[in-house]
Design an enzyme around this catalytic site. Structure first.
Site, PDB file in Angstrom:
ATOM      1  N   GLN A  97      15.716  10.571  -2.403  1.00  0.00           N
ATOM      2  CA  GLN A  97      15.660  10.204  -3.825  1.00  0.00           C
ATOM      3  C   GLN A  97      14.942   8.856  -3.968  1.00  0.00           C
ATOM      4  O   GLN A  97      14.715   8.396  -5.077  1.00  0.00           O
ATOM      5  CB  GLN A  97      17.080  10.085  -4.392  1.00  0.00           C
ATOM      6  CG  GLN A  97      17.865  11.380  -4.306  1.00  0.00           C
ATOM      7  CD  GLN A  97      19.345  11.136  -4.597  1.00  0.00           C
ATOM      8  OE1 GLN A  97      19.777  11.111  -5.751  1.00  0.00           O
ATOM      9  NE2 GLN A  97      20.132  10.938  -3.557  1.00  0.00           N
ATOM     10  N   HIS A 115      12.246  12.091  -6.256  1.00  0.00           N
ATOM     11  CA  HIS A 115      12.111  11.256  -7.455  1.00  0.00           C
ATOM     12  C   HIS A 115      10.779  10.508  -7.493  1.00  0.00           C
ATOM     13  O   HIS A 115      10.659   9.508  -8.188  1.00  0.00           O
ATOM     14  CB  HIS A 115      13.299  10.289  -7.569  1.00  0.00           C
ATOM     15  CG  HIS A 115      14.603  10.986  -7.864  1.00  0.00           C
ATOM     16  ND1 HIS A 115      15.833  10.383  -7.726  1.00  0.00           N
ATOM     17  CD2 HIS A 115      14.860  12.252  -8.298  1.00  0.00           C
ATOM     18  CE1 HIS A 115      16.799  11.250  -8.050  1.00  0.00           C
ATOM     19  NE2 HIS A 115      16.229  12.380  -8.391  1.00  0.00           N
ATOM     20  N   CYS A 144      -5.854   3.659 -17.253  1.00  0.00           N
ATOM     21  CA  CYS A 144      -6.702   4.589 -16.486  1.00  0.00           C
ATOM     22  C   CYS A 144      -8.164   4.386 -16.899  1.00  0.00           C
ATOM     23  O   CYS A 144      -8.448   3.827 -17.959  1.00  0.00           O
ATOM     24  CB  CYS A 144      -6.252   6.008 -16.821  1.00  0.00           C
ATOM     25  SG  CYS A 144      -7.197   7.316 -16.044  1.00  0.00           S
ATOM     26  N   THR A 184      23.803   7.756  -0.696  1.00  0.00           N
ATOM     27  CA  THR A 184      23.632   8.141  -2.100  1.00  0.00           C
ATOM     28  C   THR A 184      24.987   8.265  -2.772  1.00  0.00           C
ATOM     29  O   THR A 184      25.933   8.781  -2.165  1.00  0.00           O
ATOM     30  CB  THR A 184      22.828   9.450  -2.264  1.00  0.00           C
ATOM     31  OG1 THR A 184      22.810   9.796  -3.667  1.00  0.00           O
ATOM     32  CG2 THR A 184      23.378  10.617  -1.454  1.00  0.00           C
TER      33      THR A 184
HETATM   34  C1  BJW Z   1      25.248   2.408   1.449  1.00  0.00           C
HETATM   35  C2  BJW Z   1      24.839   1.192   1.825  1.00  0.00           C
HETATM   36  C3  BJW Z   1      24.554   1.112   3.205  1.00  0.00           C
HETATM   37  C4  BJW Z   1      25.146   0.978  -0.267  1.00  0.00           C
HETATM   38  N1  BJW Z   1      24.708   2.218   3.991  1.00  0.00           N
HETATM   39  N2  BJW Z   1      25.437   3.508   2.120  1.00  0.00           N
HETATM   40  C5  BJW Z   1      25.477  15.499 -16.989  1.00  0.00           C
HETATM   41  C6  BJW Z   1      25.845  16.214 -15.869  1.00  0.00           C
HETATM   42  C7  BJW Z   1      24.911  16.526 -14.894  1.00  0.00           C
HETATM   43  C8  BJW Z   1      23.596  16.125 -15.023  1.00  0.00           C
HETATM   44  C9  BJW Z   1      23.227  15.419 -16.150  1.00  0.00           C
HETATM   45  C10 BJW Z   1      24.154  15.114 -17.118  1.00  0.00           C
HETATM   46  N3  BJW Z   1      23.516  14.413 -18.091  1.00  0.00           N
HETATM   47  C11 BJW Z   1      22.240  14.259 -17.744  1.00  0.00           C
HETATM   48  C12 BJW Z   1      22.033  14.881 -16.566  1.00  0.00           C
HETATM   49  C13 BJW Z   1      20.794  14.956 -15.826  1.00  0.00           C
HETATM   50  C14 BJW Z   1      20.454  13.655 -15.119  1.00  0.00           C
HETATM   51  C15 BJW Z   1      21.669  13.143 -14.352  1.00  0.00           C
HETATM   52  O1  BJW Z   1      21.947  13.550 -13.251  1.00  0.00           O
HETATM   53  N4  BJW Z   1      22.412  12.229 -14.942  1.00  0.00           N
HETATM   54  C16 BJW Z   1      23.650  11.742 -14.324  1.00  0.00           C
HETATM   55  C17 BJW Z   1      23.529  10.267 -13.997  1.00  0.00           C
HETATM   56  C18 BJW Z   1      24.777  12.039 -15.263  1.00  0.00           C
HETATM   57  N5  BJW Z   1      19.394  14.004 -14.210  1.00  0.00           N
HETATM   58  C19 BJW Z   1      18.122  14.037 -14.593  1.00  0.00           C
HETATM   59  O2  BJW Z   1      17.766  13.740 -15.708  1.00  0.00           O
HETATM   60  C20 BJW Z   1      17.137  14.532 -13.566  1.00  0.00           C
HETATM   61  N6  BJW Z   1      16.323  15.529 -14.098  1.00  0.00           N
HETATM   62  C21 BJW Z   1      16.832  16.699 -14.526  1.00  0.00           C
HETATM   63  O3  BJW Z   1      18.012  16.963 -14.477  1.00  0.00           O
HETATM   64  O4  BJW Z   1      15.883  17.570 -14.998  1.00  0.00           O
HETATM   65  C22 BJW Z   1      16.328  18.704 -15.697  1.00  0.00           C
HETATM   66  C23 BJW Z   1      16.484  18.299 -17.135  1.00  0.00           C
HETATM   67  C24 BJW Z   1      15.361  18.236 -17.912  1.00  0.00           C
HETATM   68  C25 BJW Z   1      15.494  17.883 -19.241  1.00  0.00           C
HETATM   69  C26 BJW Z   1      16.742  17.551 -19.755  1.00  0.00           C
HETATM   70  C27 BJW Z   1      17.862  17.577 -18.934  1.00  0.00           C
HETATM   71  C28 BJW Z   1      17.726  17.958 -17.604  1.00  0.00           C
HETATM   72  C29 BJW Z   1      16.220  13.404 -13.133  1.00  0.00           C
HETATM   73  C30 BJW Z   1      16.943  12.298 -12.452  1.00  0.00           C
HETATM   74  C31 BJW Z   1      15.985  11.157 -12.177  1.00  0.00           C
HETATM   75  C32 BJW Z   1      16.692   9.952 -11.583  1.00  0.00           C
HETATM   76  N7  BJW Z   1      15.798   8.843 -11.595  1.00  0.00           N
HETATM   77  C33 BJW Z   1      16.201   7.617 -10.943  1.00  0.00           C
HETATM   78  C34 BJW Z   1      15.076   6.585 -11.169  1.00  0.00           C
HETATM   79  C35 BJW Z   1      13.878   6.980 -10.277  1.00  0.00           C
HETATM   80  C36 BJW Z   1      12.757   6.019 -10.338  1.00  0.00           C
HETATM   81  C37 BJW Z   1      13.115   4.628  -9.906  1.00  0.00           C
HETATM   82  O5  BJW Z   1      13.497   4.384  -8.749  1.00  0.00           O
HETATM   83  O6  BJW Z   1      13.011   3.765 -10.766  1.00  0.00           O
HETATM   84  O7  BJW Z   1      16.389   7.840  -9.551  1.00  0.00           O
HETATM   85  S1  BJW Z   1      17.788   6.999 -11.467  1.00  0.00           S
HETATM   86  C38 BJW Z   1      18.287   6.414  -9.891  1.00  0.00           C
HETATM   87  O8  BJW Z   1      19.425   7.183  -9.408  1.00  0.00           O
HETATM   88  C39 BJW Z   1      17.124   6.753  -8.946  1.00  0.00           C
HETATM   89  C40 BJW Z   1      17.848   7.225  -7.728  1.00  0.00           C
HETATM   90  O9  BJW Z   1      16.991   8.014  -6.926  1.00  0.00           O
HETATM   91  C41 BJW Z   1      19.003   7.986  -8.318  1.00  0.00           C
HETATM   92  C42 BJW Z   1      20.133   8.208  -7.351  1.00  0.00           C
HETATM   93  O10 BJW Z   1      20.679   7.017  -6.933  1.00  0.00           O
HETATM   94  P1  BJW Z   1      21.143   6.819  -5.432  1.00  0.00           P
HETATM   95  O11 BJW Z   1      19.984   6.884  -4.537  1.00  0.00           O
HETATM   96  O12 BJW Z   1      22.272   7.709  -5.151  1.00  0.00           O
HETATM   97  O13 BJW Z   1      21.575   5.284  -5.449  1.00  0.00           O
HETATM   98  P2  BJW Z   1      22.946   4.641  -5.967  1.00  0.00           P
HETATM   99  O14 BJW Z   1      22.692   3.212  -6.207  1.00  0.00           O
HETATM  100  O15 BJW Z   1      23.540   5.423  -7.057  1.00  0.00           O
HETATM  101  O16 BJW Z   1      23.922   4.793  -4.725  1.00  0.00           O
HETATM  102  C43 BJW Z   1      23.726   4.081  -3.537  1.00  0.00           C
HETATM  103  C44 BJW Z   1      24.831   4.486  -2.585  1.00  0.00           C
HETATM  104  O17 BJW Z   1      24.599   3.867  -1.333  1.00  0.00           O
HETATM  105  C45 BJW Z   1      26.224   4.067  -3.050  1.00  0.00           C
HETATM  106  O18 BJW Z   1      27.091   5.186  -2.974  1.00  0.00           O
HETATM  107  C46 BJW Z   1      26.641   2.987  -2.044  1.00  0.00           C
HETATM  108  O19 BJW Z   1      28.024   3.032  -1.750  1.00  0.00           O
HETATM  109  C47 BJW Z   1      25.825   3.361  -0.847  1.00  0.00           C
HETATM  110  N8  BJW Z   1      25.440   2.266   0.023  1.00  0.00           N
HETATM  111  N9  BJW Z   1      24.771   0.308   0.823  1.00  0.00           N
HETATM  112  C48 BJW Z   1      25.134   3.390   3.417  1.00  0.00           C
HETATM  113  N10 BJW Z   1      24.143  -0.026   3.774  1.00  0.00           N
HETATM  114 ZN    ZN Z   2      -6.650   9.080 -17.462  1.00  0.00          ZN
END
Ligand code: BJW
Ligand code: ZN
Length: 236
Positions: A97, A115, A144, A184
């Site tokens: 991600q 992502h 662009c 994650t």
């Molecule tokens: C360690 C550590 C160490 C610390 N060792 N561990 C309700 C229910 C279900 C889904 C939805 C809902 N409402 C809306 C949705 C959909 C939404 C979603 O899931 N929302 C939820 C938050 C509720 N999802 C989307 O919109 C996705 N698209 C989609 O569903 O398309 C279909 C659709 C279309 C139209 C309408 C509706 C649906 C797209 C999701 C895109 C996420 N984008 C981001 C930003 C990316 C760009 C950027 O980087 O700027 O992606 S948000 C952010 O979260 C980023 C990450 O990739 C993503 C996940 O985070 P991650 O990697 O898990 O990080 P953290 O910080 O959350 O966790 C870190 C972990 O590491 C922690 O647990 C720590 O404990 C641990 N840790 N140090 C090991 N040393």
């Molecule tokens: Zn263009």
């Protein structure tokens, strides 16, 4: 630990899902948790298409700052352990991600970027994509050649994941013998759904996270250790 190492050693097919936690020890902030980006910034003002349409410069300033942090970071022993695992396994898929590119810089090859990639710029008018590693960018927001506004090539909330990558990640979760979930919070969908998919498909699911996640209690093994320390031991 011995049991988890044995599962990994004996598997010919391994799939991995990583999140921001694997890059934490490289100095890149995670999103959630006490020191996470979402404590300091509001997701809906920065990581949605609506936010970008409303204030592209503000969104770009945030991405430009994150690009500078990432440019100064190095892959850590957690990233490197996954490179060694990929080289040792006939079938290996790494779905991440993360947009930071540290898996690539470490040497991982078969990477599914669920992502997107923070170094990719995409035109909102003509769709042209290019890699631009300059940091800071010379103008914000960048434009662009066609005059259109460029956006970061990442997936924001409400946007679909890159089609091919998502389908391959689902297949890899379904077909592997061991599934590793690393750093994650497993709350963002659809990426998080790979975890129960792998489990119901019969994989041994092993988690590495410094904190508990919604899936921790249901997995075959869940380690509470930093990835950069655990992965080299687990995969040695
Ligand atoms: C360690 C550590 C160490 C610390 N060792 N561990 C309700 C229910 C279900 C889904 C939805 C809902 N409402 C809306 C949705 C959909 C939404 C979603 O899931 N929302 C939820 C938050 C509720 N999802 C989307 O919109 C996705 N698209 C989609 O569903 O398309 C279909 C659709 C279309 C139209 C309408 C509706 C649906 C797209 C999701 C895109 C996420 N984008 C981001 C930003 C990316 C760009 C950027 O980087 O700027 O992606 S948000 C952010 O979260 C980023 C990450 O990739 C993503 C996940 O985070 P991650 O990697 O898990 O990080 P953290 O910080 O959350 O966790 C870190 C972990 O590491 C922690 O647990 C720590 O404990 C641990 N840790 N140090 C090991 N040393
Ligand atoms: Zn263009």
């Amino acid at each position: 630990m011995q049991q988890a190492r044995k599962w990994i050693r004996e598997a010919t097919s391994v799939s991995v899902l990583t999140g921001a936690g694997i890059s934490a020890e490289s100095g890149i902030p995670t999103f959630r948790g006490a020191a996470g980006l979402w404590k300091q910034f509001r997701a809906e003002q920065l990581a949605t298409p609506e936010a970008f349409a409303h204030d592209p410069r503000l969104v770009w300033e945030w991405y430009d700052w994150r690009r500078s942090l990432i440019a100064g970071a190095q892959p850590n022993p957690g990233h490197l352990a996954l490179v060694a695992l990929e080289r040792a396994k006939p079938r290996f898929t790494l779905a991440t991600q993360n947009v930071d590119g540290l898996h690539e810089r470490a040497g991982s090859e078969n990477i599914l970027k669920l992502h997107g990639d923070i170094w990719t710029l995409r035109c909102t008018i003509c769709g042209l994509e290019r890699c631009d590693r300059r940091t800071p960018l010379p103008e914000l927001p960048p434009l662009c050649e066609c005059g259109g506004l460029l956006r970061p090539g990442v997936v924001w909330f409400g946007e679909s994941l890159p089609n091919g990558a998502w389908e391959r990640a689902e297949r890899a979760a379904r077909e592997c013998a061991v599934f590793l979930v690393i750093g994650t919070s497993a709350v963002v969908y659809p990426a998080a759904s790979l975890v129960p998919l792998a489990k119901t498909s019969g994989a041994k699911v092993i988690e590495c996270n410094t904190e508990e996640t919604p899936f921790s209690a249901d997995l075959h093994k869940s380690f509470r250790e930093p990835a950069a320390e655990l992965l080299p031991q687990l995969i040695a």
